[in-house]
Design an enzyme around this catalytic site. Sequence first.
Site, PDB file in Angstrom:
ATOM      1  N   HIS A  92       0.819  -1.220   0.000  1.00 34.39           N
ATOM      2  CA  HIS A  92       0.000   0.000   0.000  1.00 34.39           C
ATOM      3  C   HIS A  92       0.851   1.268   0.000  1.00 34.39           C
ATOM      4  O   HIS A  92       0.350   2.353  -0.301  1.00 34.39           O
ATOM      5  CB  HIS A  92      -0.996   0.005   1.175  1.00 34.39           C
ATOM      6  N   ASP A 148       0.158  -7.467   1.449  1.00 30.13           N
ATOM      7  CA  ASP A 148       0.679  -6.114   1.623  1.00 30.13           C
ATOM      8  C   ASP A 148       2.207  -6.054   1.612  1.00 30.13           C
ATOM      9  O   ASP A 148       2.820  -5.347   2.407  1.00 30.13           O
ATOM     10  CB  ASP A 148       0.144  -5.490   2.915  1.00 30.13           C
ATOM     11  N   SER A 195       4.657   2.570   7.781  1.00 28.49           N
ATOM     12  CA  SER A 195       4.379   1.389   6.974  1.00 28.49           C
ATOM     13  C   SER A 195       5.596   0.996   6.143  1.00 28.49           C
ATOM     14  O   SER A 195       6.200   1.826   5.466  1.00 28.49           O
ATOM     15  CB  SER A 195       3.204   1.649   6.031  1.00 28.49           C
ATOM     16  N   GLY A 214     -12.038 -18.354 -10.354  1.00 24.92           N
ATOM     17  CA  GLY A 214     -12.634 -17.603 -11.444  1.00 24.92           C
ATOM     18  C   GLY A 214     -14.045 -17.105 -11.211  1.00 24.92           C
ATOM     19  O   GLY A 214     -14.797 -16.908 -12.167  1.00 24.92           O
ATOM     20  N   VAL A 215     -14.410 -16.894  -9.937  1.00 25.27           N
ATOM     21  CA  VAL A 215     -15.740 -16.378  -9.644  1.00 25.27           C
ATOM     22  C   VAL A 215     -15.652 -15.148  -8.758  1.00 25.27           C
ATOM     23  O   VAL A 215     -14.732 -15.003  -7.963  1.00 25.27           O
ATOM     24  CB  VAL A 215     -16.623 -17.438  -8.943  1.00 25.27           C
TER      25      VAL A 215
END
Length: 387
Positions: free
Chosen positions: A123, A153, A234, A289-290
Amino acid sequence: MGEKKQSLFKVIGLSLSAGVLGSALTLGITSYGDQAQDNGKDAVVESATQEASDVDVSTIASDSGKSTADIAEAASDAIVGVVNMTTQQSPFQASAETTEKGTGSGVIYKVTDDAAYIVTNNHVVEGASELKISLNDGSEVDAEVIGTDALTDIAVLKIDGDYDIKPLAFGDSDNVRAGDEVIAIGNPLGLDLSRTVTQGIISAKSRTITTSTSAGEWDLDVIQTDAAINPGNSGGALINSAGQLIGINSLKIASEEAEGLGFAIPSNDVKDLIADITDDGKVDRPYLGVGVVSIDEVPAYYTQTLPEDVKEGVIIGSIDEMSAAAKAGLKEEDVIVSIDDQQVTSSSDLRKYLYTDHKAGDKVSVKYYRDGQAQTVQVILSSQEES
């Protein structure tokens, strides 16, 4: 596509990304990269994967028994500032303007004859058109992205050049204990306060924090610490009393009722992620794939055919027609209730099970309801690269 399916998309706002998506709402968790609102939606960071195979991750010998000041001084060269630059086109200007979007921290974990490699948070670098690295000697250099992983992350960067910098040693995060003394080093509130050192203890060895990422919701396994973590920290280092890196600072609880609740990604996880990312620029995960959402988040109209005893599950709102799910016969508006007898109640349940327990090529058993009838289908998971 029929009218009913169009209205379902409008109601639940689904899009298909990283294989499985759902609604994501997390309260009180802050990713601290000190970033402003992202207005550079078209900004792209290119992944430089062609040289990634040369990047190794190794634990470097580290001295122990030193004072906090000694540890901080020894580590300071390896702590960098990461400046996220975004290019924006103003309607009042003829050309695009590159401005600073935000700042974070990073850790140099490897140095070669012609480059240094940095681990930070995804991020911190996400949405950047350029990345600048601020070194301990005050110099600023350009960085390129080796690869990123939004869910965990983590991002890996590279800066070219010959650097006389000792990488920060990796410690064994599995061996930390609640009560162990630690220090955090980073750039809270920007580079003006670069390499700020805060001290605390390990508050808990293992926590799971639900976070919202650009790739969907994820349960992140973290170390809890009371060392002060603030905006800009971060991607910075959490260091043990031996001067070794045991975590990458990533999150804190942002609440008036809470104090001293910071979280770091364990170093052992970071090492594995660095190795995966540097292979091909990303962590390759199995692909179903959904796009799904919990059935309790959609109008009853879409679940009225379910048996009364079926209270939990996820409804398919979008499907990649070339995916393993589509090839196995799954369709939009099917309600998935379990995979391999593991109950599925949310998109994060589905994602966590697939990504943690399976790899591309594995066969899973998917139980679902269609028109009120229970059915089971075998699905061979593909790779995201194959999708």
